[in-house]
Design a protein around this motif. Structure first.
Motif, PDB file in Angstrom:
ATOM      1  N   THR A 167      17.490  -6.884  35.562  1.00  6.70           N
ATOM      2  CA  THR A 167      18.291  -8.564  36.460  1.00  6.70           C
ATOM      3  C   THR A 167      18.069  -9.739  35.113  1.00  6.70           C
ATOM      4  N   LEU A 170      21.031  -8.683  33.175  1.00  6.82           N
ATOM      5  CA  LEU A 170      22.141  -8.423  33.298  1.00  6.82           C
ATOM      6  C   LEU A 170      23.150  -9.644  34.258  1.00  6.82           C
ATOM      7  N   ARG A 193      21.353  -1.712  45.379  1.00 10.86           N
ATOM      8  CA  ARG A 193      22.390  -2.782  44.776  1.00 10.86           C
ATOM      9  C   ARG A 193      22.313  -3.142  43.278  1.00 10.86           C
ATOM     10  N   ARG A 196      24.138  -0.480  41.035  1.00 10.78           N
ATOM     11  CA  ARG A 196      25.605  -1.180  41.088  1.00 10.78           C
ATOM     12  C   ARG A 196      25.324  -2.220  40.077  1.00 10.78           C
ATOM     13  N   GLN A 197      25.312  -2.983  39.973  1.00 17.03           N
ATOM     14  CA  GLN A 197      25.261  -3.792  39.222  1.00 17.03           C
ATOM     15  C   GLN A 197      25.328  -3.839  37.503  1.00 17.03           C
ATOM     16  N   GLU A 200      28.274  -2.191  36.087  1.00 16.19           N
ATOM     17  CA  GLU A 200      29.596  -2.320  35.274  1.00 16.19           C
ATOM     18  C   GLU A 200      29.101  -2.844  34.090  1.00 16.19           C
TER      19      GLU A 200
END
Length: 369
Positions: A167, A170, A193, A196-197, A200
């Motif tokens: 986290t 990101l 979730r 998924r982040q 990217e």
């Protein structure tokens, strides 16, 4: 490098199928690949031809049994990978990270979703699943500042320190999650979730094919990939007997740096870090201690803090970085003891990256002053 030649995509799925045979691990596969670089031919060989290649008879028989039970395994793997949007990276490909190829038993194939940059500089971050507010804050800050400096943060996608590390990274850069299950399985489920982040701004990888359920035996093997992908491993919070210490020991065995963040002498979750420091791990008190070993002397500037409304500023004033507060405790700490729209204010502050809500639904500032 001698070994398999997977010039066709089909070859990689035959190699991936071989890697799923019970008992046919990386060491055996590399041995026979040095003598026969065609994975499709190996898949089709009878036991009598496999043994002269250097495969123990019991493993050759296990391959024969697996082929009999799953004759279309390569084709099904290809279909499953297409279904979940994964690709197979074999040991001979340029996309396979060189730093991982150097370890004792590198995975023959990696299943990958997202973008895995082969020559990226990476640091691993590991620690306890039962993290403290201190550990959560430290992991998030280290990861954010290190990623902002252009270093990819690698972790295992688990609860606790892993999640905080991903986290944090990101917010400013790239991260890679290494799973101990199939590439298509979100474990733990609440991190769906998050994964998924990560797709990217990095990659989710595994040596286990689609549909493989998480089993305890898979995680020590997963740990060698976490440390193997990185130039160094940071341990934030870890008990004296934990998977994090196994990862650190694997890093040490491969000649990689190990960093340990100190904690309270009364905390069981810091005992492992203190043990590592006693054994010679580098004690680190900030991300700059790690970045110096990457030749990065100047720390990247912090992100500019977003503008806050009057109510958001009131909440900000009663929060701290170290000690999360529940919504009820926030209300009690406000000067007038009330705020009708507190839930909305906290949600907006989360969207702005000002506060972080932990698994106990308590809130803290997202960064130190």
């Amino acid at each position: 490098m001698e070994g398999y030649r997977c010039g066709q995509e089909e070859d990689r799925f035959y190699l991936a199928a071989l890697a799923r045979v019970p008992g046919l691990g990386s060491v055996h596969l590399r041995r026979i690949g040095a003598r026969c670089p065609d994975p499709k031919r190996i898949w089709q060989m009878p036991v009598a031809e496999l043994v002269p290649l250097g495969l123990p008879p019991r493993v050759a028989e296990a391959l024969q049994a697996y082929r009999t039970q799953e004759p279309d395994a390569p084709e099904r793997l290809a279909e499953d990978c297409q279904r979940v949007g994964a690709r197979v990276i074999s040991l001979d490909m340029e996309e396979y990270p060189e730093v991982l190829r150097e370890i004792f038993a590198p995975p023959i194939v990696l299943y990958c979703r997202g973008t895995l940059i082969p020559d990226a500089r990476r640091v691993a971050m590991v620690g306890s699943r039962r993290l403290s507010p201190y550990g959560e804050g430290v992991a998030g800050e280290f990861a954010e500042r290190i990623a902002a400096a252009g270093i990819t943060v690698v972790s295992g996608g688990a609860r606790g320190i892993d999640t905080s590390s991903h986290t944090g990274a990101l917010k400013s850069g790239r991260t890679v999650a290494v799973l101990g299950c199939g590439i298509d399985i979100a474990y733990p489920r609440e991190n769906r979730r998050l994964f998924r982040q990560i797709l990217e701004q990095g990659a989710v990888i595994s040596e286990y094919g689609p549909g493989t359920q998480p089993l305890p035996a898979f995680f020590p093997a997963r740990n060698r990939i976490i440390s193997g992908l990185a130039e160094g491993t940071i341990v934030v919070e870890a008990a004296k007997r934990s998977g994090s210490l196994i990862t650190a020991e694997m890093a040490l065995s491969e000649g990689r740096n190990v960093y340990a963040v100190p904690g309270s002498i009364w905390s069981d979750t810091s005992a492992g870090c203190h043990h590592l420091i006693q054994q010679g791990a580098k004690l680190v008190t900030g991300p700059q201690d790690v970045l110096e070993d990457f030749g990065i002397v100047e720390m990247p500037p912090r992100r500019k803090r977003p503008q806050m409304s009057r109510d958001e500023h009131k909440v900000w004033q009663v929060l701290s970085f170290e000690h999360p507060l529940s919504a009820e405790e926030i209300l009690m700490s406000l000067p007038d003891g009330e705020m009708a729209n507190l839930s909305y204010v906290l949600l907006q502050m989360e969207f702005k990256g000002l506060v972080i809500e932990n698994e106990r639904h308590a809130f803290r500032r997202a960064e130190r002053e």
